[in-house]
Design an enzyme around this catalytic site. Structure first.
Site, PDB file in Angstrom:
ATOM      1  N   LYS A 144     -53.715  -5.158  11.796  1.00 24.22           N
ATOM      2  CA  LYS A 144     -52.369  -5.148  11.213  1.00 24.22           C
ATOM      3  C   LYS A 144     -51.478  -6.232  11.805  1.00 24.22           C
ATOM      4  O   LYS A 144     -50.609  -6.766  11.112  1.00 24.22           O
ATOM      5  CB  LYS A 144     -51.719  -3.776  11.350  1.00 24.22           C
ATOM      6  CG  LYS A 144     -51.436  -3.277  12.746  1.00 24.22           C
ATOM      7  CD  LYS A 144     -50.792  -1.889  12.686  1.00 24.22           C
ATOM      8  CE  LYS A 144     -50.436  -1.364  14.069  1.00 24.22           C
ATOM      9  NZ  LYS A 144     -51.622  -1.174  14.933  1.00 24.22           N
ATOM     10  N   ARG A 161     -44.788   5.899  13.951  1.00 21.12           N
ATOM     11  CA  ARG A 161     -46.119   6.330  14.364  1.00 21.12           C
ATOM     12  C   ARG A 161     -46.371   7.801  14.052  1.00 21.12           C
ATOM     13  O   ARG A 161     -47.501   8.261  14.181  1.00 21.12           O
ATOM     14  CB  ARG A 161     -46.320   6.112  15.872  1.00 21.12           C
ATOM     15  CG  ARG A 161     -46.484   4.660  16.270  1.00 21.12           C
ATOM     16  CD  ARG A 161     -46.939   4.572  17.707  1.00 21.12           C
ATOM     17  NE  ARG A 161     -46.985   3.216  18.222  1.00 21.12           N
ATOM     18  CZ  ARG A 161     -48.011   2.394  18.097  1.00 21.12           C
ATOM     19  NH1 ARG A 161     -49.084   2.780  17.435  1.00 21.12           N
ATOM     20  NH2 ARG A 161     -47.972   1.186  18.621  1.00 21.12           N
ATOM     21  N   ARG A 215     -60.599  -9.026  21.031  1.00 25.94           N
ATOM     22  CA  ARG A 215     -59.192  -9.350  20.786  1.00 25.94           C
ATOM     23  C   ARG A 215     -58.549 -10.122  21.938  1.00 25.94           C
ATOM     24  O   ARG A 215     -58.819  -9.874  23.103  1.00 25.94           O
ATOM     25  CB  ARG A 215     -58.371  -8.082  20.532  1.00 25.94           C
ATOM     26  CG  ARG A 215     -58.646  -7.455  19.197  1.00 25.94           C
ATOM     27  CD  ARG A 215     -57.511  -6.566  18.729  1.00 25.94           C
ATOM     28  NE  ARG A 215     -57.124  -5.544  19.702  1.00 25.94           N
ATOM     29  CZ  ARG A 215     -56.300  -4.545  19.413  1.00 25.94           C
ATOM     30  NH1 ARG A 215     -55.789  -4.446  18.199  1.00 25.94           N
ATOM     31  NH2 ARG A 215     -55.983  -3.645  20.323  1.00 25.94           N
ATOM     32  N   ARG A 258     -56.120  -8.226  26.000  1.00 24.07           N
ATOM     33  CA  ARG A 258     -55.166  -7.145  26.167  1.00 24.07           C
ATOM     34  C   ARG A 258     -55.699  -6.096  27.139  1.00 24.07           C
ATOM     35  O   ARG A 258     -56.871  -5.711  27.086  1.00 24.07           O
ATOM     36  CB  ARG A 258     -54.870  -6.508  24.801  1.00 24.07           C
ATOM     37  CG  ARG A 258     -53.979  -7.370  23.955  1.00 24.07           C
ATOM     38  CD  ARG A 258     -53.821  -6.871  22.544  1.00 24.07           C
ATOM     39  NE  ARG A 258     -53.549  -5.434  22.462  1.00 24.07           N
ATOM     40  CZ  ARG A 258     -53.096  -4.842  21.357  1.00 24.07           C
ATOM     41  NH1 ARG A 258     -52.870  -5.565  20.274  1.00 24.07           N
ATOM     42  NH2 ARG A 258     -52.882  -3.555  21.330  1.00 24.07           N
ATOM     43  N   ARG A 297     -57.160   6.216  21.728  1.00 26.24           N
ATOM     44  CA  ARG A 297     -56.069   5.803  20.839  1.00 26.24           C
ATOM     45  C   ARG A 297     -56.412   6.113  19.388  1.00 26.24           C
ATOM     46  O   ARG A 297     -55.536   6.501  18.605  1.00 26.24           O
ATOM     47  CB  ARG A 297     -55.778   4.318  21.022  1.00 26.24           C
ATOM     48  CG  ARG A 297     -55.148   3.986  22.374  1.00 26.24           C
ATOM     49  CD  ARG A 297     -55.172   2.511  22.662  1.00 26.24           C
ATOM     50  NE  ARG A 297     -54.387   1.760  21.703  1.00 26.24           N
ATOM     51  CZ  ARG A 297     -54.604   0.487  21.389  1.00 26.24           C
ATOM     52  NH1 ARG A 297     -55.624  -0.162  21.939  1.00 26.24           N
ATOM     53  NH2 ARG A 297     -53.837  -0.133  20.529  1.00 26.24           N
TER      54      ARG A 297
END
Length: 210
Positions: free
Chosen positions: A13, A88, A123, A156, A167
């Site tokens: 996203k 969220r 990532r 990250r 998560r």
């Protein structure tokens, strides 16, 4: 265009938000990037947020809502914005609805948990501006250097497999019900995430009528 992007962590996203920001010439309001900046700077908000993020959990609603409201008051949001990472949960969505803020569409990216875990291991992110990169799909022109601002690119901290699984579990339990919430209000636009970033981007623009 006032847009919300709703997707599991690691679904891409952030990348699609950046594309839409350039396409519509509006800012992306990434709560994740704002929180990580505060953590890196050691601010009071960052210290509060760090414990929750390290445990694979979401930051409390009151902290997030205050931060987002303050950001949307900035002049660069007057012609539109993209909310990436907010709301969220149902409580945050109801607060947003009660604020009378006009939302044009809610874009959701559907990607399997297995594919997300594979993607997340590669990532990367600019420590200065938050621009997203990837070891396979979106390499910077110069290794370790952000194409956007020249900042340092790093992995990250919250992308360990066990943290990602936690998560994802939290997303399915708390955030995924937002699909029904926004669908009932006629705002939901769904895109199945593709292997190639450009393929996903084309589908995103199509469902938004571009």
């Amino acid at each position: 265009m006032n847009l919300i992007i709703l997707a599991p962590p690691g679904a891409g996203k952030g990348t699609q938000a950046e594309m839409l920001s350039k396409h519509f010439n509006i800012p992306t309001i990434s709560t994740g990037a704002m929180l990580r900046h505060n953590i890196d700077e050691g601010t009071e908000l960052g210290e509060i947020a760090k414990k929750f993020i390290d445990d694979g959990k979401f930051v409390p609603d009151d902290v997030m809502i205050k931060m987002v409201k303050e950001r949307l008051r900035q002049p660069d949001c007057k012609n539109g914005f993209i909310l990436d990472g907010f709301p969220r949960n149902i409580n945050q969505a109801e607060t947003l609805t009660a604020s009378k803020l006009k939302i044009d569409a809610v874009l959701t990216l559907d990607v399997s948990d297995e594919e997300i875990i594979r993607r997340v291991s590669g990532r990367l992110e600019c420590s200065e501006c938050g621009t997203a990169f990837h070891k396979e799909y979106r390499k910077p022109a110069v290794e370790g250097v952000c194409d956007n601002c020249g900042g340092t690119i790093k992995t990250r901290k919250d992308d360990k497999p066990e943290t990602v699984k936690e998560r994802l579990n939290t997303y399915h339990a708390i955030t995924e019900p937002l699909k029904k919430y926004f669908e009932e209000r006629g705002l939901l636009k769904t895109v199945v995430g593709r292997e190639g970033i450009e393929d996903t981007s084309r589908e995103v623009l199509r469902v938004l009528g571009e």
